[in-house]
Design an enzyme around this catalytic site. Structure first.
Site, PDB file in Angstrom:
ATOM      1  N   GLU A 152       3.336  28.213  65.291  1.00 41.30           N
ATOM      2  CA  GLU A 152       2.606  28.813  64.115  1.00 41.30           C
ATOM      3  C   GLU A 152       1.691  27.921  63.276  1.00 41.30           C
ATOM      4  OE1 GLU A 152       2.167  32.194  64.518  1.00 41.30           O
ATOM      5  OE2 GLU A 152       4.090  32.956  63.974  1.00 41.30           O
ATOM      6  N   ASP A 187       8.299  30.984  75.561  1.00 43.12           N
ATOM      7  CA  ASP A 187       8.789  31.121  74.321  1.00 43.12           C
ATOM      8  C   ASP A 187       9.954  32.404  74.426  1.00 43.12           C
ATOM      9  OD1 ASP A 187       6.892  33.122  74.387  1.00 43.12           O
ATOM     10  OD2 ASP A 187       6.013  32.345  72.555  1.00 43.12           O
ATOM     11  N   HIS A 223      -2.141  30.839  66.698  1.00 42.45           N
ATOM     12  CA  HIS A 223      -0.824  30.168  67.585  1.00 42.45           C
ATOM     13  C   HIS A 223      -0.948  30.122  69.007  1.00 42.45           C
ATOM     14  CE1 HIS A 223       1.494  34.479  67.739  1.00 42.45           C
ATOM     15  NE2 HIS A 223       0.805  34.157  68.732  1.00 42.45           N
ATOM     16  N   ASN A 239      -3.835  34.357  64.415  1.00 42.36           N
ATOM     17  CA  ASN A 239      -3.700  33.143  63.674  1.00 42.36           C
ATOM     18  C   ASN A 239      -3.974  31.768  64.380  1.00 42.36           C
ATOM     19  OD1 ASN A 239      -1.193  32.855  64.784  1.00 42.36           O
ATOM     20  ND2 ASN A 239      -0.063  33.254  63.044  1.00 42.36           N
TER      21      ASN A 239
HETATM   22  P1  PGA Z   1      -1.240  39.368  72.983  1.00 41.75           P
HETATM   23  O1  PGA Z   1      -0.294  37.989  72.230  1.00 41.75           O
HETATM   24  O2  PGA Z   1      -1.533  38.942  74.095  1.00 41.75           O
HETATM   25  O3  PGA Z   1      -0.194  40.382  72.839  1.00 41.75           O
HETATM   26  O4  PGA Z   1      -2.428  39.287  72.100  1.00 41.75           O
HETATM   27  C1  PGA Z   1      -0.955  36.843  72.258  1.00 41.75           C
HETATM   28  C2  PGA Z   1      -0.218  35.753  71.371  1.00 41.75           C
HETATM   29  O5  PGA Z   1       0.208  36.169  70.141  1.00 41.75           O
HETATM   30  O6  PGA Z   1      -0.010  34.700  71.953  1.00 41.75           O
END
Ligand code: PGA
Length: 241
Positions: free
Chosen positions: A143, A67, A138, A136
């Site tokens: 999302e 992404d 995702h 959450n």
């Molecule tokens: P993080 O993010 O590794 O910074 O916790 C993971 C994500 O949001 O997919």
């Protein structure tokens, strides 16, 4: 779903790096899907460390990032392009033309999404795809919602994602509110998936992903349908299993 619980972040990162390195050692022109975020940092530094020992080359490897934010120039310190360059690409011998990250500055987001999806397909299936997971649930920037978006698409980031990612920005209002992400079908098309999660804040999402019902309300739950996925977590992230 294979779940491996490691005693700390360092061990998690070394194991994840081993999956990546073994893939390239077994197939020098491997196609690899890559995440950003705090979680894969240890894996990237272990990969760079191994590369410095002259044991491996990434010359023929192709990468596809999951992404990118919409509206940040490549050199912005918070763009995922910049993140990947700083933490991995500038340290290894990967060819520039083999690196793929959605263009968040495109004038035509729809077209960019279609092009990106086509590029992933033309490269053949990703041999291995690494994922993080949001609090959450995702994956990439898919999302929680009412349905699974299959292909690369534009996404409106949820407020809890914006809040979580604001730690990297000076001001929460600087966090982009939209992004381009691989879709769920794009993700599931990888031959092998390795998902990393660290810390107590991920424990609920991890438990729902592994044992909950499959629902777009927790996008990572769809990974239960993939037949070659390894989840590497630390003890804290495993707390609700
Ligand atoms: P993080 O993010 O590794 O910074 O916790 C993971 C994500 O949001 O997919």
């Amino acid at each position: 779903m294979e779940v491996i619980t490691k005693s700390n972040y360092q061990e998690m990162s070394l194991l994840a790096a081993k999956y990546l390195l073994d893939t390239v050692k077994g197939k020098s022109d491997a196609v690899i899907g890559l995440p950003t975020g705090s979680t894969p940092l240890g894996m990237y530094s272990a990969v760079v460390e191994e590369y410095r020992k002259n044991t491996i080359s990434f010359q023929n490897v192709k990468t596809f990032n999951l992404d990118e934010y919409i509206g940040l120039i490549k050199t912005d310190e918070n763009s995922y392009y910049n993140f990947m360059n700083t933490n991995l690409f500038s340290h290894i011998d990967i060819k520039k033309e083999n690196i793929h990250i959605p263009d968040g500055m495109t004038g035509d987001v729809k077209k960019e999404c279609t092009n990106y999806e086509n590029k992933v397909r033309q490269a053949g299936s990703m041999d291995i795809l690494f994922l993080g997971i949001g609090k959450n649930g995702h994956i990439g920037f898919n999302e929680p919602g009412d349905f699974f978006e299959p292909y690369t698409h534009e996404v409106q980031l949820k407020q809890n994602t914006i809040n979580a990612n604001s730690r990297f920005f000076e001001n929460i209002h600087d966090v982009p509110t939209t992004a381009i992400t691989m879709g769920i079908k794009t993700i599931l098309s990888a031959k092998k998936i390795v998902l990393l999660a660290e810390g107590e804040s991920k424990a609920e999402a991890v438990a729902e992903m592994v044992n909950g019902k499959i629902t777009p309300r927790l996008p990572a739950s769809i990974l239960q349908l993939h037949d070659n996925i390894t989840v590497i977590i630390d003890k804290k992230a495993a707390g609700n299993l």
